[in-house]
Design a protein around this motif. Structure first.
Motif, short mmCIF file in Angstrom:
data_model
loop_
_atom_site.label_atom_id
_atom_site.label_comp_id
_atom_site.label_asym_id
_atom_site.label_seq_id
_atom_site.Cartn_x
_atom_site.Cartn_y
_atom_site.Cartn_z
N THR A 66 0.82 -1.21 0.00
CA THR A 66 0.00 0.00 0.00
C THR A 66 0.86 1.26 0.00
OG1 THR A 66 -1.76 -1.16 1.19
CG2 THR A 66 -1.84 1.24 1.20
N LEU A 67 1.92 1.25 0.79
CA LEU A 67 2.83 2.41 0.83
C LEU A 67 3.52 2.60 -0.51
CD1 LEU A 67 4.40 2.01 4.40
CD2 LEU A 67 2.63 3.62 3.67
N PHE A 68 3.87 1.49 -1.16
CA PHE A 68 4.49 1.57 -2.48
C PHE A 68 3.51 2.20 -3.47
CE2 PHE A 68 4.88 -0.33 -6.73
CZ PHE A 68 6.15 0.10 -7.07
N ARG A 69 2.23 1.81 -3.37
CA ARG A 69 1.22 2.38 -4.25
C ARG A 69 1.08 3.88 -4.03
NH1 ARG A 69 -3.35 -2.40 -3.50
NH2 ARG A 69 -2.87 -3.57 -5.40
N LEU A 70 1.16 4.31 -2.79
CA LEU A 70 1.05 5.73 -2.48
C LEU A 70 2.22 6.52 -3.08
CD1 LEU A 70 -0.17 5.56 1.24
CD2 LEU A 70 -1.47 6.41 -0.73
N VAL A 71 3.42 5.95 -2.99
CA VAL A 71 4.59 6.60 -3.59
C VAL A 71 4.44 6.65 -5.11
CG1 VAL A 71 7.08 6.41 -3.97
CG2 VAL A 71 6.13 5.96 -1.70
N ALA A 72 3.96 5.53 -5.68
CA ALA A 72 3.78 5.45 -7.14
C ALA A 72 2.77 6.48 -7.64
CB ALA A 72 3.35 4.04 -7.53
N ILE A 73 1.68 6.66 -6.90
CA ILE A 73 0.65 7.59 -7.35
C ILE A 73 1.17 9.03 -7.32
CG2 ILE A 73 -0.47 8.08 -5.11
CD1 ILE A 73 -2.28 7.45 -8.45
N CYS A 74 2.08 9.33 -6.40
CA CYS A 74 2.71 10.65 -6.37
C CYS A 74 3.55 10.86 -7.63
CB CYS A 74 3.57 10.80 -5.12
SG CYS A 74 2.64 10.87 -3.59
N GLY A 75 4.28 9.81 -8.03
CA GLY A 75 5.08 9.90 -9.24
C GLY A 75 4.22 10.06 -10.48
N ILE A 76 3.12 9.32 -10.55
CA ILE A 76 2.21 9.42 -11.70
C ILE A 76 1.56 10.80 -11.74
CG2 ILE A 76 0.16 8.46 -12.81
CD1 ILE A 76 0.84 5.80 -11.40
N GLY A 77 1.21 11.33 -10.55
CA GLY A 77 0.62 12.66 -10.48
C GLY A 77 1.57 13.72 -11.00
N TYR A 78 2.85 13.59 -10.63
CA TYR A 78 3.85 14.55 -11.13
C TYR A 78 4.00 14.42 -12.65
CZ TYR A 78 8.24 16.85 -12.10
OH TYR A 78 9.21 17.67 -12.63
N TRP A 79 3.98 13.17 -13.14
CA TRP A 79 4.08 12.93 -14.58
C TRP A 79 2.93 13.60 -15.32
CZ3 TRP A 79 3.34 7.43 -17.13
CH2 TRP A 79 3.68 7.51 -18.48
N LEU A 80 1.74 13.53 -14.75
CA LEU A 80 0.57 14.17 -15.36
C LEU A 80 0.73 15.68 -15.37
CD1 LEU A 80 -2.32 14.08 -16.49
CD2 LEU A 80 -3.15 14.04 -14.14
#
Length: 205
Positions: A66-80
């Motif tokens: 779950t923590l990995f997913r939270l970190v990943a979503i931050c990266g995807i958000g920055y990419w967007l």
């Protein structure tokens, strides 16, 4: 595509995803199935781990995931955000928005569903039950319900390793969020040149 339009797109996908999940969670018992067509069924299952049912072993495996997913979503958000800032193509922004919405949809399940709902084993789950949820924060299960068994049967004996075994295509059960991620990744693969145009092509345009 502007950041406002991308945000509205994400909200729409999230609403469809979460409404469908909450409905299934509160109207279906775990394992319950409705046959819509021979090749399409609504089947309520819960996914405790990653795609294809894989799990991170150990006491803290679910928390780590779950923590990995939270970190990943931050990266995807920055990419967007960066894609919009750099005036990326509509295909690129749309694809990243789909991936972001799908990832966020499943993160909501993983982070909150354990405290928002009680267990679905042999009963209909309740929203905000008085006795508390089936888990704790960060330990929720992802709700899946879309099942497309397009073909089932025994494989020919001549197929190495799987010959003679009973096989179903397509076996995985998934949800709207998974679909959004798959479509987003598919767009990036199929329209790679339009999503990531070379600098000289941008200059000529």
């Amino acid at each position: 595509m502007s950041l406002k339009k991308a945000s509205l797109f994400i909200i729409l996908i999230l609403l469809i995803d979460q409404i469908s999940k909450v409905y299934i969670k509160t109207h279906f018992v775990l394992g319950e199935e409705i046959k819509v067509f021979d090749w399409f069924r609504i089947l309520f299952v819960e996914n405790e781990g990653m795609a294809w049912g894989a799990k991170i072993p150990g006491q803290y495996g679910k928390l780590i995931l779950t923590l990995f997913r939270l970190v990943a979503i931050c990266g995807i958000g920055y990419w967007l955000w960066d894609s919009v800032r750099k005036k990326g193509s509509v295909i690129l922004v749309s694809a990243v928005a789909l991936i972001f919405a799908g990832a966020l949809g499943n993160i909501i399940d993983s982070v909150l569903y354990g405290v928002l709902f009680n267990d679905s084993h042999g009963q209909l789950a309740s929203f905000l039950p008085e006795a508390g949820g089936y888990g704790t924060i960060f330990h929720g299960k992802v709700v899946d319900m879309l099942y497309f068994p397009l073909w089932s049967g025994y494989l020919p004996e001549w197929i190495p390793g799987w010959g003679g075994q009973y096989f179903t295509f397509f076996e995985p059960v998934f949800n709207i969020a998974d679909s959004a991620i798959t479509v987003g990744v598919g767009l990036l693969i199929l329209f790679n040149k339009k999503a990531f145009p070379k600098e000289e092509e941008k200059t000529e345009a």
